[in-house]
Write a protein that holds these residues in place. Structure first.
Motif, PDB file in Angstrom:
ATOM      1  N   LEU A 131       0.852  -1.188   0.000  1.00  0.00           N
ATOM      2  CA  LEU A 131       0.000   0.000   0.000  1.00  0.00           C
ATOM      3  C   LEU A 131       0.891   1.243   0.000  1.00  0.00           C
ATOM      4  N   ARG A 132       0.573   2.197  -0.858  1.00  0.00           N
ATOM      5  CA  ARG A 132       1.324   3.444  -0.944  1.00  0.00           C
ATOM      6  C   ARG A 132       0.420   4.602  -0.512  1.00  0.00           C
ATOM      7  N   ILE A 133       0.938   5.454   0.366  1.00  0.00           N
ATOM      8  CA  ILE A 133       0.171   6.620   0.811  1.00  0.00           C
ATOM      9  C   ILE A 133       1.094   7.835   0.842  1.00  0.00           C
ATOM     10  N   ILE A 134       0.598   8.935   0.310  1.00  0.00           N
ATOM     11  CA  ILE A 134       1.258  10.238   0.438  1.00  0.00           C
ATOM     12  C   ILE A 134       0.317  11.131   1.223  1.00  0.00           C
ATOM     13  N   THR A 135       0.818  11.787   2.243  1.00  0.00           N
ATOM     14  CA  THR A 135      -0.016  12.730   2.978  1.00  0.00           C
ATOM     15  C   THR A 135       0.605  14.112   2.886  1.00  0.00           C
ATOM     16  N   GLY A 136      -0.238  15.133   2.733  1.00  0.00           N
ATOM     17  CA  GLY A 136       0.240  16.493   2.537  1.00  0.00           C
ATOM     18  C   GLY A 136       0.439  16.808   1.075  1.00  0.00           C
ATOM     19  N   ASP A 137       0.848  18.037   0.780  1.00  0.00           N
ATOM     20  CA  ASP A 137       1.017  18.499  -0.598  1.00  0.00           C
ATOM     21  C   ASP A 137       2.271  19.352  -0.678  1.00  0.00           C
ATOM     22  N   ALA A 138       3.216  18.940  -1.511  1.00  0.00           N
ATOM     23  CA  ALA A 138       4.481  19.661  -1.664  1.00  0.00           C
ATOM     24  C   ALA A 138       4.335  20.940  -2.474  1.00  0.00           C
ATOM     25  N   LYS A 139       3.158  21.182  -3.053  1.00  0.00           N
ATOM     26  CA  LYS A 139       2.973  22.352  -3.926  1.00  0.00           C
ATOM     27  C   LYS A 139       1.789  23.205  -3.481  1.00  0.00           C
ATOM     28  N   THR A 140       1.694  23.490  -2.192  1.00  0.00           N
ATOM     29  CA  THR A 140       0.548  24.257  -1.696  1.00  0.00           C
ATOM     30  C   THR A 140       0.551  25.701  -2.175  1.00  0.00           C
ATOM     31  N   LEU A 141       1.721  26.259  -2.473  1.00  0.00           N
ATOM     32  CA  LEU A 141       1.750  27.633  -2.967  1.00  0.00           C
ATOM     33  C   LEU A 141       1.072  27.728  -4.327  1.00  0.00           C
ATOM     34  N   THR A 142       1.156  26.642  -5.087  1.00  0.00           N
ATOM     35  CA  THR A 142       0.515  26.578  -6.402  1.00  0.00           C
ATOM     36  C   THR A 142      -0.896  26.011  -6.298  1.00  0.00           C
ATOM     37  N   ASN A 143      -1.063  24.939  -5.535  1.00  0.00           N
ATOM     38  CA  ASN A 143      -2.333  24.210  -5.495  1.00  0.00           C
ATOM     39  C   ASN A 143      -3.312  24.695  -4.445  1.00  0.00           C
ATOM     40  N   GLY A 144      -2.867  25.511  -3.501  1.00  0.00           N
ATOM     41  CA  GLY A 144      -3.723  25.873  -2.379  1.00  0.00           C
ATOM     42  C   GLY A 144      -3.597  24.852  -1.263  1.00  0.00           C
ATOM     43  N   LEU A 145      -4.388  25.025  -0.216  1.00  0.00           N
ATOM     44  CA  LEU A 145      -4.238  24.233   0.999  1.00  0.00           C
ATOM     45  C   LEU A 145      -5.183  23.037   1.075  1.00  0.00           C
ATOM     46  N   GLY A 146      -5.879  22.720  -0.019  1.00  0.00           N
ATOM     47  CA  GLY A 146      -6.863  21.638   0.003  1.00  0.00           C
ATOM     48  C   GLY A 146      -6.314  20.308   0.491  1.00  0.00           C
ATOM     49  N   ASN A 147      -5.083  19.977   0.098  1.00  0.00           N
ATOM     50  CA  ASN A 147      -4.477  18.705   0.507  1.00  0.00           C
ATOM     51  C   ASN A 147      -3.352  18.889   1.519  1.00  0.00           C
ATOM     52  N   ALA A 148      -3.209  20.112   2.035  1.00  0.00           N
ATOM     53  CA  ALA A 148      -2.152  20.358   3.023  1.00  0.00           C
ATOM     54  C   ALA A 148      -2.410  19.526   4.278  1.00  0.00           C
ATOM     55  N   ASN A 149      -1.346  18.980   4.838  1.00  0.00           N
ATOM     56  CA  ASN A 149      -1.485  18.201   6.075  1.00  0.00           C
ATOM     57  C   ASN A 149      -0.239  18.372   6.939  1.00  0.00           C
TER      58      ASN A 149
END
Length: 486
Positions: free
Chosen positions: A342-360
């Motif tokens: 199982l692979r999981i990524i949490t958070g978003d490395a591009k929040t400055l571009t993508n916004g905080l929707g997936n920020a963790n």
């Protein structure tokens, strides 16, 4: 150890190009060539690979309106950064020749370059728009292409013009700023971040009043801990096998690894399960996260090192003082054992571009973790207190897939109030991680990231590949479901 650009660790790049425009040549000047011309045929030929190819991008400066005086310095800095990005991409084209499949250049070089250019061009538009009409349509200039070097890219002609000489000087300065020139402290803003405003005194942060879901009769409240060390052995690289399998430097920033002892872009399920582990319980899972750096020191991977100075990630890598990996239960139900791989990524490395929707991202200080967990700012901790990074991974699984196209759809977060998983998902052990660091005083540390994301605290993220034996998977689930602490 990060993947340094072969043969270039102690070299510098001089860029011959129109400001913000298509790069025409990259003259690579080694230490042994000090004092020699940087525009000779012998050196400019290094700008192309064996196939005579180079990366070219649309010029940005000619498409800009009149630049207000108040925006000129910021615009000039970002135009120079565009040149630096092209130079780095061309150097990557040379150093990675022969790697990957037919889409390697698009996925590993042109794609990331486009993302960087979009962010940089947007900063130019914002700077102008503060006091004048914001220019529109500049994003169309972001995509670059692979071109065969020819007569139109005559480095000698370009470098001999006053405008190009100025561009080369500005770009060399920008490269230095991205490499070692950001070690500025005590209130001085950095070109590529983080800025002073990205830090907050933890003693001034409000108390956390959020309540955790109450465990129900059908819930599971046990915990299982994997003790895997803090990566003192220095297992580092700038790959990301989840997002960019088969790609060297697919992350463009350095990761710490604990657990599985050999994780890289070349890893496969078969290679992972064949490796040893730093975990004391035999857990071969891959746990990895971006390193944190001390910005008051020059790191061993400065200059043009991939993932390091060559990507705008500067400073000395800090080893965590502790790393706690704990699996927890679900307040509303029992948990199902995680599937292998199982692979999981949490958070978003591009929040400055993508916004905080997936920020963790969650930042705090030891002794102050009862305060609101910070997402958009780094904490300034008092003397004797350490910086804390915490992560809580998605703990609901679709019951079928170990990964998905966007690396997110196959897992989900439970409801914050009830801990109930979305329809169609089952609860799995909730992976949590807590890392602590002894950082320098003041606003002088940052997490690694993409240079265009300006090292914002919100870009923090964490990655996980489950590589447990079937027996260990069952042990984890049973421990949690029966309320034990293992």
């Amino acid at each position: 150890m990060s993947h340094a650009v072969p043969g270039l660790y102690r070299r510098r790049i001089i860029i011959a190009s129109a400001v913000g425009g298509a790069v025409c040549a990259v003259a690579i000047v080694g230490n042994a060539m000090a004092g020699q011309s940087s525009t000779t045929n012998a050196t400019t030929k290094a700008a192309t690979n064996a196939a005579g190819q180079q990366i070219v991008c649309p010029a940005v400066a000619p498409s800009l309106p009149a630049i207000p005086a108040s925006a000129k310095a910021e615009v000039d800095r970002n135009l120079a950064l565009l040149d630096t990005q092209i130079a780095e991409a061309n150097q990557r084209l040379i150093s990675t020749q022969g790697q990957g499949g037919p889409n390697f250049v698009n996925n590993a070089i042109l794609g990331p370059l486009k993302d960087k250019r979009i962010s940089t061009i947007d900063r130019i538009a914002i700077a102008i728009g503060r006091t004048s009409a914001k220019p529109a349509g500049l994003d169309a200039l972001a995509p670059c292409s692979l071109s065969t070097a020819g007569a139109s890219a005559n480095p000698s002609a370009v470098a001999s013009s006053p405008a190009a000489s100025g561009a080369a000087s500005a770009s060399a300065s920008a490269t230095n700023a991205a490499g070692q020139g950001q070690n500025q402290a005590d209130g001085v803003n950095r070109t590529n971040g983080p800025q002073v405003a990205d830090f907050v005194d933890i003693t001034k942060v409000a108390p956390n009043v959020l309540q955790k879901p109450r465990t129900q009769a059908a819930g599971s409240k046990g915990t299982f801990t994997s003790r895997c060390g803090v990566n003192k052995q220095g297992q580092h690289n700038s790959d990301n096998v989840i997002v960019a399998p088969g790609v060297v430097n697919g992350a463009h920033h350095i990761h710490d690894y604990v657990g599985n002892k050999d994780v890289s872009g070349a890893s496969t399920n078969e290679s992972l399960i064949a490796q040893g582990t730093s975990c004391t319980n035999g857990d071969q899972s891959a746990y990895y996260w971006p390193v944190v750096r001390d910005l008051t020191k020059v790191g061993a991977d400065a200059n043009l090192a991939q993932g390091g100075g060559g990507e705008g990630n500067i400073g000395a890598i800090l080893v965590p003082t502790s790393a706690t990996i704990t699996y927890k239960g679900n307040a509303a139900s029992k948990v199902t054992a995680m599937p292998q791989f199982l692979r999981i990524i949490t958070g978003d490395a591009k929040t400055l571009t993508n916004g905080l929707g997936n920020a963790n991202a969650h930042w705090s200080c030891t002794g102050f973790e009862n305060k609101v967990q910070l997402t958009e700012q780094y904490p300034l901790c008092p003397s004797g207190s350490k910086v804390v990074r915490t992560f809580e991974f998605q703990s609901c699984w679709d019951g079928k897939n170990t990964d998905s196209a966007n690396h997110r759809s196959h897992v989900a977060f439970p409801d914050k109030a009830s801990d109930v998983c979305p329809t169609g998902f089952v609860a799995i052990p909730k992976l949590t991680m807590r890392l602590t660091y002894k950082v320098p005083a003041g606003p002088n540390y940052a997490v690694d990231g993409f240079v265009e994301q300006q090292h914002k605290a919100s870009t923090d993220h964490d990655d996980f590949i489950e590589v447990m034996s079937v027996g260990l998977q069952k042990k984890v689930a049973n421990c949690i479901n029966t309320g034990q602490r293992c």
